[in-house]
Design a protein around this motif. Structure first.
Motif, PDB file in Angstrom:
ATOM      1  N   GLU A 204       0.792  -1.094   0.140  1.00 25.04           N
ATOM      2  CA  GLU A 204       0.036  -0.027  -0.037  1.00 25.04           C
ATOM      3  C   GLU A 204       0.771   1.256   0.200  1.00 25.04           C
ATOM      4  N   LEU A 205       2.070   1.177   0.830  1.00 29.26           N
ATOM      5  CA  LEU A 205       2.809   2.303   0.707  1.00 29.26           C
ATOM      6  C   LEU A 205       3.414   2.547  -0.643  1.00 29.26           C
ATOM      7  N   ALA A 206       3.926   1.212  -1.379  1.00 28.14           N
ATOM      8  CA  ALA A 206       4.427   1.440  -2.620  1.00 28.14           C
ATOM      9  C   ALA A 206       3.308   2.017  -3.620  1.00 28.14           C
ATOM     10  N   THR A 207       2.132   1.796  -3.452  1.00 25.91           N
ATOM     11  CA  THR A 207       1.049   2.475  -4.269  1.00 25.91           C
ATOM     12  C   THR A 207       0.968   3.849  -4.142  1.00 25.91           C
ATOM     13  N   ILE A 208       1.187   4.317  -2.751  1.00 26.52           N
ATOM     14  CA  ILE A 208       1.110   5.715  -2.480  1.00 26.52           C
ATOM     15  C   ILE A 208       2.264   6.379  -3.066  1.00 26.52           C
ATOM     16  N   LEU A 209       3.434   5.772  -2.851  1.00 25.86           N
ATOM     17  CA  LEU A 209       4.677   6.463  -3.443  1.00 25.86           C
ATOM     18  C   LEU A 209       4.527   6.671  -5.236  1.00 25.86           C
ATOM     19  N   ALA A 210       4.041   5.464  -5.777  1.00 24.02           N
ATOM     20  CA  ALA A 210       4.007   5.695  -7.239  1.00 24.02           C
ATOM     21  C   ALA A 210       2.953   6.533  -7.707  1.00 24.02           C
ATOM     22  N   GLU A 211       1.757   6.725  -6.943  1.00 22.44           N
ATOM     23  CA  GLU A 211       0.854   7.774  -7.120  1.00 22.44           C
ATOM     24  C   GLU A 211       1.471   9.221  -7.042  1.00 22.44           C
ATOM     25  N   ARG A 212       2.482   9.466  -6.464  1.00 22.63           N
ATOM     26  CA  ARG A 212       2.986  10.599  -6.257  1.00 22.63           C
ATOM     27  C   ARG A 212       4.293  10.842  -6.997  1.00 22.63           C
ATOM     28  N   GLY A 213       4.588   9.854  -7.865  1.00 25.18           N
ATOM     29  CA  GLY A 213       5.550  10.108  -8.974  1.00 25.18           C
ATOM     30  C   GLY A 213       6.989   9.651  -8.345  1.00 25.18           C
ATOM     31  N   ILE A 214       6.910   8.735  -7.337  1.00 25.06           N
ATOM     32  CA  ILE A 214       8.290   8.125  -6.653  1.00 25.06           C
ATOM     33  C   ILE A 214       8.242   6.753  -7.238  1.00 25.06           C
TER      34      ILE A 214
END
Length: 322
Positions: A204-214
């Motif tokens: 879930e954290l990885a998804t948040i990072l990806a959504e923010r361009g990281i």
């Protein structure tokens, strides 16, 4: 001639020609000892310095610039008297010993060595014993600095790790990894599963990072491959490097990362040493005051401590990153 550290009030020190350093593991503790390793080399520039360590750290230790020889501690016992005798003879061949492990095993090694006066460690009986009564309440890095200070080595600066970064094979450029990217370290020692934040939350954290361009990048040993696959199941854009990286590779990747997030485990200590912004997750099995990763500047490393990792929410971890 080698200048030998000595305590105030003593006479002229005897020259030190052969130095033994003892550091057996684990990875985080070994990395915490980089600064003492460097300080010992600087204090004894002309001496022959030998490191006694365990098999998992032989390759890393032999790549370090601070040792002339690296010897494996095979941990002999009473069942192997010949090997125990060989260890006894080995331990008695040094002018100075810096025991950075300071464990029950190395206390036995001190006795096996004949309780030499030139032994810096935690056991009373030598002129260089670390006699601080609060040593067990000190962070590993502070305790080792204090131990060396009491042995006459006053300066223990942050270690220079350019030698390690130069050994990296996998780099952001070789991987085609564009900035920004963040490292995820979801594994931990197999003997401490309670130290692991639930895998789904890493996803879930990885998804948040990806959504923010990281771009999320998962690192760890081959045993962590299922964890990386679990992260990718929730975030397909996460890059799985588990089982592919050396310690030098992880250091090189961390040095250019946006941040690193992980459990209380060795790679997080390594990332902190490179100057990477780190968020380390601790549970009740660990004490950050004694063993948290140490950064190069204030605020570089943050710790979230919870009694039970299952109680640590993704929202709290994400909020600590921004």
């Amino acid at each position: 001639m080698t200048q030998t550290p000595h305590r105030a009030g003593q006479g002229a020190p005897a020259p030190v020609h052969d130095v033994l350093v003892i550091r057996l593991g684990a990875l985080g503790d070994f990395i915490h000892s980089f600064a003492p390793f460097q300080a010992i080399r600087q204090a004894h520039p002309q001496a022959r310095i030998t490191l006694l360590t365990t098999r998992p750290f032989l390759e890393l230790a032999r790549s370090c610039p601070w040792f002339d020889e690296v010897v494996e501690d095979e941990r002999p016992g009473l069942a192997t008297p010949g090997r125990l005798l060989a260890l006894r003879q080995f331990l008695r061949g040094f002018d100075r010993v810096y025991d950075l492990q300071t464990s029950g095993r190395t206390a036995r090694y001190f006795r096996l060595a004949g309780k030499p006066a030139g032994w810096s460690g935690h056991v009373p009986g030598s002129a260089l014993a670390h006699g601080n009564p609060w040593r067990n309440d000190m962070h590993t890095r502070a305790r080792q600095r204090d131990q060396l200070r009491m042995a006459g080595i006053e300066s223990v600066p942050e270690p220079e790790i350019g030698w390690l970064l130069a050994q990296a094979r996998l780099t952001p450029a070789s991987l085609g990894l564009e900035q920004p990217y963040g490292l995820l370290v979801p594994g931990a020692s197999p003997g401490h599963p309670a130290k692991c934040w639930p895998l789904r939350r890493y996803g879930e954290l990885a998804t948040i990072l990806a959504e923010r361009g990281i771009r999320p990048v998962v690192v760890g040993g081959m045993a962590e491959k299922p964890l990386a696959q679990g992260v990718q199941a929730l975030c397909p854009t996460a890059l799985d490097l588990t089982g592919l990286t050396t310690i030098a590779d992880v250091a090189g990747l961390a040095a250019h990362a946006w941040a690193a997030v992980g459990n209380d485990t060795g790679p997080m200590h390594l990332a902190a040493l490179t100057g990477c912004r780190c968020l380390t997750l601790f549970c009740g099995k660990g004490d950050p005051a004694l063993a948290a990763p140490m950064g190069l500047v204030p605020g570089q490393v943050r710790v979230l401590w919870v009694r039970d990792m299952a109680l640590l929410s993704v929202q709290r971890v994400a909020a600590a990153l921004w």
